[in-house]
Design a protein around this motif. Sequence first.
Motif, PDB file in Angstrom:
ATOM      1  N   ASP A 273       0.842  -1.216  -0.098  1.00  0.00           N
ATOM      2  CA  ASP A 273      -0.198   0.023   0.006  1.00  0.00           C
ATOM      3  C   ASP A 273       1.073   1.345   0.038  1.00  0.00           C
ATOM      4  N   LEU A 274       1.255   1.799  -1.242  1.00  0.00           N
ATOM      5  CA  LEU A 274       2.353   2.675  -1.480  1.00  0.00           C
ATOM      6  C   LEU A 274       2.031   4.142  -0.766  1.00  0.00           C
ATOM      7  N   GLY A 275       3.152   5.048  -0.826  1.00  0.00           N
ATOM      8  CA  GLY A 275       2.871   6.074  -0.351  1.00  0.00           C
ATOM      9  C   GLY A 275       2.955   6.639   1.016  1.00  0.00           C
ATOM     10  N   VAL A 276       2.391   7.741   1.452  1.00  0.00           N
ATOM     11  CA  VAL A 276       2.425   8.074   2.626  1.00  0.00           C
ATOM     12  C   VAL A 276       1.435   7.718   3.341  1.00  0.00           C
ATOM     13  N   SER A 277       1.568   7.235   4.494  1.00  0.00           N
ATOM     14  CA  SER A 277       0.542   6.420   5.510  1.00  0.00           C
ATOM     15  C   SER A 277      -0.069   7.294   6.231  1.00  0.00           C
ATOM     16  N   SER A 278      -1.476   6.979   6.633  1.00  0.00           N
ATOM     17  CA  SER A 278      -2.565   7.795   7.474  1.00  0.00           C
ATOM     18  C   SER A 278      -1.684   8.135   8.541  1.00  0.00           C
ATOM     19  N   LEU A 279      -0.902   7.238   9.068  1.00  0.00           N
ATOM     20  CA  LEU A 279      -0.003   7.936  10.351  1.00  0.00           C
ATOM     21  C   LEU A 279       0.699   9.269  10.067  1.00  0.00           C
ATOM     22  N   GLN A 280       1.288   9.097   9.052  1.00  0.00           N
ATOM     23  CA  GLN A 280       2.537  10.089   8.725  1.00  0.00           C
ATOM     24  C   GLN A 280       1.669  11.264   8.358  1.00  0.00           C
TER      25      GLN A 280
ATOM     26  N   VAL B 277      -0.932  -4.517  -5.285  1.00  0.00           N
ATOM     27  CA  VAL B 277       0.077  -3.259  -5.007  1.00  0.00           C
ATOM     28  C   VAL B 277      -0.913  -2.175  -5.434  1.00  0.00           C
ATOM     29  N   LEU B 278      -1.076  -1.313  -4.344  1.00  0.00           N
ATOM     30  CA  LEU B 278      -1.884  -0.086  -4.420  1.00  0.00           C
ATOM     31  C   LEU B 278      -0.910   1.141  -4.555  1.00  0.00           C
ATOM     32  N   SER B 279      -1.173   1.835  -5.752  1.00  0.00           N
ATOM     33  CA  SER B 279      -0.356   2.833  -5.926  1.00  0.00           C
ATOM     34  C   SER B 279      -1.319   4.237  -5.929  1.00  0.00           C
ATOM     35  N   TYR B 280      -0.913   5.357  -5.595  1.00  0.00           N
ATOM     36  CA  TYR B 280      -1.504   6.724  -5.402  1.00  0.00           C
ATOM     37  C   TYR B 280      -1.129   7.863  -6.425  1.00  0.00           C
ATOM     38  N   GLN B 281      -0.153   7.537  -7.145  1.00  0.00           N
ATOM     39  CA  GLN B 281       0.280   8.573  -8.215  1.00  0.00           C
ATOM     40  C   GLN B 281       0.929   7.892  -9.312  1.00  0.00           C
ATOM     41  N   SER B 282       0.825   8.368 -10.364  1.00  0.00           N
ATOM     42  CA  SER B 282       1.090   7.843 -11.858  1.00  0.00           C
ATOM     43  C   SER B 282       2.412   7.216 -11.937  1.00  0.00           C
ATOM     44  N   LEU B 283       3.584   7.876 -11.259  1.00  0.00           N
ATOM     45  CA  LEU B 283       4.725   7.456 -11.449  1.00  0.00           C
ATOM     46  C   LEU B 283       4.992   6.062 -10.924  1.00  0.00           C
ATOM     47  N   GLU B 284       4.505   5.869  -9.517  1.00  0.00           N
ATOM     48  CA  GLU B 284       4.603   4.623  -9.068  1.00  0.00           C
ATOM     49  C   GLU B 284       3.688   3.420  -9.969  1.00  0.00           C
ATOM     50  N   ASP B 285       2.419   3.745 -10.405  1.00  0.00           N
ATOM     51  CA  ASP B 285       1.685   2.840 -11.214  1.00  0.00           C
ATOM     52  C   ASP B 285       2.330   2.664 -12.597  1.00  0.00           C
ATOM     53  N   ARG B 286       3.064   3.353 -12.926  1.00  0.00           N
ATOM     54  CA  ARG B 286       3.590   3.081 -14.196  1.00  0.00           C
ATOM     55  C   ARG B 286       4.735   2.122 -14.018  1.00  0.00           C
ATOM     56  N   LEU B 287       5.510   2.180 -12.926  1.00  0.00           N
ATOM     57  CA  LEU B 287       6.517   1.342 -12.641  1.00  0.00           C
ATOM     58  C   LEU B 287       6.113  -0.184 -12.352  1.00  0.00           C
ATOM     59  N   VAL B 288       5.076  -0.266 -11.482  1.00  0.00           N
ATOM     60  CA  VAL B 288       4.488  -1.562 -11.224  1.00  0.00           C
ATOM     61  C   VAL B 288       3.695  -2.001 -12.533  1.00  0.00           C
ATOM     62  N   LYS B 289       2.999  -1.502 -13.293  1.00  0.00           N
ATOM     63  CA  LYS B 289       2.367  -1.677 -14.497  1.00  0.00           C
ATOM     64  C   LYS B 289       3.586  -2.612 -15.650  1.00  0.00           C
ATOM     65  N   ARG B 290       4.862  -1.655 -15.622  1.00  0.00           N
ATOM     66  CA  ARG B 290       5.976  -2.255 -16.595  1.00  0.00           C
ATOM     67  C   ARG B 290       6.511  -3.830 -15.867  1.00  0.00           C
ATOM     68  N   VAL B 291       6.694  -3.878 -14.637  1.00  0.00           N
ATOM     69  CA  VAL B 291       7.237  -5.049 -14.086  1.00  0.00           C
ATOM     70  C   VAL B 291       6.196  -6.185 -14.233  1.00  0.00           C
ATOM     71  N   PHE B 292       4.821  -5.992 -13.816  1.00  0.00           N
ATOM     72  CA  PHE B 292       3.906  -6.982 -13.978  1.00  0.00           C
ATOM     73  C   PHE B 292       3.711  -7.438 -15.468  1.00  0.00           C
ATOM     74  N   ALA B 293       3.730  -6.379 -16.421  1.00  0.00           N
ATOM     75  CA  ALA B 293       3.681  -6.740 -17.868  1.00  0.00           C
ATOM     76  C   ALA B 293       4.995  -7.602 -18.353  1.00  0.00           C
ATOM     77  N   ASP B 294       6.185  -7.193 -17.891  1.00  0.00           N
ATOM     78  CA  ASP B 294       7.154  -8.220 -18.251  1.00  0.00           C
ATOM     79  C   ASP B 294       7.078  -9.581 -17.539  1.00  0.00           C
ATOM     80  N   ALA B 295       6.408  -9.582 -16.371  1.00  0.00           N
ATOM     81  CA  ALA B 295       6.627 -11.181 -15.882  1.00  0.00           C
ATOM     82  C   ALA B 295       5.269 -11.858 -16.550  1.00  0.00           C
TER      83      ALA B 295
END
Length: 317
Positions: free
Chosen positions: A105-112, A243-261
């Motif tokens: 669950d990426l990004g800044v947490s509720s606590l932070q 994977v839970l992403s909250y902005q496009s930079l994270e999501d694009r990275l996850v998308k690329r790795v998942f697509a390759d695999a």
Amino acid sequence: MDIRDIHTPVLLERCVELLGPALHKRGSVFVDGTLGMGGHSEAFLERFPEARLIGLDRDTDALRIAGERLARFGDRVTLVHTVYDGIAEAVASAGVEKVDGILFDLGVSSLQLDEASRGFAYAQDAPLDMRMDQTTGVTAAQVLATYGEGDLRRIFERYGEEKLAGRYARAIIAARTTAPLERSGQLVDVLQAATPAAVLRERHPAKRVFQALRIEVNAELSVLERTIPAALKVLGVGGRIVVLSYQSLEDRLVKRVFADASTSTAPRGLPVELPEHAPTFRLLVRGAELASDEERAANPRATPVRLRAAERIQEDV
């Protein structure tokens, strides 16, 4: 106030639905790579009584709170103070070879976000810290004090996708010659003064700059780039990752790795796919899944979320 009253885990039911099939078996192991206050993990431990948790977090405050929350599960819980790219080492140190489920669950947490003194939220005046692990690393104030105009512009453009990056970088350099920028309120004032009135009417000028500083301070993208491949390697056959992403930079990275695999590497036109070319994962959702209107209404922090999930279907050859 009970922690459960202030923290609603994002897309909890969907995460349970996607990871659940891998966690029903006796002795299953689940990694929460972003433990936070333990909301997701608590639900998984309750619903899958045979499962064991390895919880990771770089934030010592989060580990303390989650440890208290999850104490009733006893030796089913192993908590590790580490950045999530240390997942392989954390799993090995727990005496586990392969795991069955992984959640990030990426990004800044509720606590932070909710702890004003951490400096993550531009709406609250606080010291410009922004470190997820307050035991190490440089603060946002140190970045603002030491980076040159070009470097500030680069991080605002790359990590904040900020169109006014150059203008903001120049304004910060000018402002720090008068006084160091040590508090979030000071930085917000500088950004607002440097923002055209038309833009001020459309959005808050600090949102993307604060995001960029946070990513830079915590090296979030470079860490994530190492993390997802490492996580896939520790998943056993039938194991699942969400994977839970909250902005496009994270999501694009996850998308690329998942697509390759999940894509065959066989040369085009090959009559038979050899085992070494077959994909090792299959995608569990089409594209990036968004929160429903109902979820967003109940939990506003789910509004920007993008969910991706995959399952290992065979070992790496």
